[in-house]
Design an enzyme around this catalytic site. Structure first.
Site, PDB file in Angstrom:
ATOM      1  N   ASP A 146       0.908  -5.740 -13.275  1.00 43.48           N
ATOM      2  CA  ASP A 146       2.145  -6.016 -12.533  1.00 43.48           C
ATOM      3  C   ASP A 146       2.449  -7.512 -12.573  1.00 43.48           C
ATOM      4  O   ASP A 146       2.646  -8.153 -11.542  1.00 43.48           O
ATOM      5  CB  ASP A 146       2.014  -5.539 -11.079  1.00 43.48           C
ATOM      6  CG  ASP A 146       3.345  -5.561 -10.331  1.00 43.48           C
ATOM      7  OD1 ASP A 146       4.409  -5.553 -10.989  1.00 43.48           O
ATOM      8  OD2 ASP A 146       3.323  -5.604  -9.091  1.00 43.48           O
TER       9      ASP A 146
ATOM     10  N   ALA B 259       1.165  -0.757  -0.412  1.00 46.37           N
ATOM     11  CA  ALA B 259       0.320  -1.367   0.622  1.00 46.37           C
ATOM     12  C   ALA B 259       1.138  -2.182   1.613  1.00 46.37           C
ATOM     13  O   ALA B 259       2.280  -2.559   1.358  1.00 46.37           O
ATOM     14  CB  ALA B 259      -0.738  -2.252  -0.041  1.00 46.37           C
TER      15      ALA B 259
ATOM     16  N   LYS C 183       4.626  -8.193   5.288  1.00 44.75           N
ATOM     17  CA  LYS C 183       5.233  -7.650   4.072  1.00 44.75           C
ATOM     18  C   LYS C 183       4.742  -6.232   3.838  1.00 44.75           C
ATOM     19  O   LYS C 183       3.593  -5.918   4.119  1.00 44.75           O
ATOM     20  CB  LYS C 183       4.888  -8.531   2.857  1.00 44.75           C
ATOM     21  CG  LYS C 183       5.605  -8.139   1.587  1.00 44.75           C
ATOM     22  CD  LYS C 183       5.273  -9.112   0.461  1.00 44.75           C
ATOM     23  CE  LYS C 183       5.998  -8.729  -0.819  1.00 44.75           C
ATOM     24  NZ  LYS C 183       5.654  -9.656  -1.937  1.00 44.75           N
ATOM     25  N   GLN C 184       5.640  -5.391   3.327  1.00 50.15           N
ATOM     26  CA  GLN C 184       5.244  -4.031   2.961  1.00 50.15           C
ATOM     27  C   GLN C 184       5.841  -3.676   1.616  1.00 50.15           C
ATOM     28  O   GLN C 184       7.023  -3.895   1.368  1.00 50.15           O
ATOM     29  CB  GLN C 184       5.713  -3.011   4.009  1.00 50.15           C
ATOM     30  CG  GLN C 184       5.381  -1.568   3.615  1.00 50.15           C
ATOM     31  CD  GLN C 184       5.532  -0.593   4.745  1.00 50.15           C
ATOM     32  OE1 GLN C 184       5.433  -0.943   5.915  1.00 50.15           O
ATOM     33  NE2 GLN C 184       5.777   0.676   4.410  1.00 50.15           N
TER      34      GLN C 184
END
Length: 280
Positions: A187, A68, A63-64
């Protein structure tokens, strides 16, 4: 004879309606099991996923995000997620290095503070400040609350609220503990609230992840904004779930020592948000 056939047909129809109304609500453990089976079937079909990383041998990118990259592999014999903060080319190199290192340090410290306060988070194994990498526990027996809510709602059964209510209550309690410890997540979304349950557990555990935008603050304003972010993300991702979010707030109010001021600020933030929407 015709009457008997008609009765038989009617009885058959009634049983099918009855069976359709008895749709079973999936448990968290069942959703995790389905996801694991899906991953295994993809691997068996030749879908091996992204290749291993050249910079992180033994780890594969899965995952990107904007801040990060996440890799999955093994560290010290344990299943591990490696979170790597990458540099931003549009920033001055020295400023970028300073900001990236500061945020890596901040995230690691906040997670340590959260765990000390009794908030379930992935355990951090190691932090490399030179490469801005955090090695943390890989939650294998877990799914996002987002995926679970979607799965329960997709069943279409009338008692989905009853199935989700205990989990919403747990989420509210965890958020109350977090804010009473003056930790701001920054978040909060249903993708960053995990539900963990292995075969030996009777009830799922709520685990908070991704403290990359976290901070420490005593201000009720910051805590109100934290809840507002969750509310907006919650309602945009899961339509018609206002009652579920009210369960979160009710639980938060019950378990937080500072809820009165925070809920008041939440109402003020909501009002500002509505005015901003009206003005455009």
């Amino acid at each position: 004879m015709a009457a008997k056939m008609e009765d038989s047909t009617r009885g058959s129809g009634d049983s099918s309606v009855s069976s359709s109304n008895m749709t079973e609500i999936p448990t968290v453990a069942q959703i995790i099991e389905r996801q694991a089976a899906s991953s295994e079937s993809s691997a068996a079909g030749g879908e091996t996923g992204p290749p291993g990383s050249l910079h992180h041998p033994g780890f594969a990118l899965f995952k990107q995000g904007a801040e990060a990259r996440l890799y999955r592999g093994t560290f010290l014999g344990r299943p591990t997620v490696l979170k790597e903060r990458f540099s931003k080319k549009y920033r001055h190199p020295r400023l970028d290095e300073k900001l990236t290192t500061k945020r890596t340090q901040g995230e690691a410290r906040t997670v340590a503070r959260a765990r000390k306060a009794g908030i379930p988070t992935p355990c951090i194994y190691f932090v490399n400040y030179q490469s801005n990498c955090i090695y943390m526990e890989d939650l294998r027996c877990a799914t996002t609350s987002r995926d679970y809510i979607v799965a329960v709602q997709s069943v279409g059964a009338g008692d989905s609220f009853r199935a989700l209510q205990p989990i919403m209550d747990k989420i509210g309690k965890i958020l109350a503990t977090m804010h009473d410890g003056d930790i701001i997540h920054g978040d909060l979304t249903t993708s960053n609230i995990m539900l963990k349950q292995d075969a030996s557990a009777t009830d799922p555990e709520v685990v908070l992840i991704d403290f990359g935008l976290s901070s420490v603050s005593q201000l009720a304003e910051d805590k109100g904004v934290d809840l507002y972010v969750l509310e907006k993300a919650f309602l945009s991702t899961h339509p018609n779930t206002e009652t579920l979010f009210r369960v979160i707030l009710k639980s938060y109010t019950k378990h937080s020592r500072k809820s009165k001021d925070v809920i008041k600020k939440l109402d003020e933030v909501r009002l500002r948000g509505r005015k901003r929407t009206m003005v455009g």
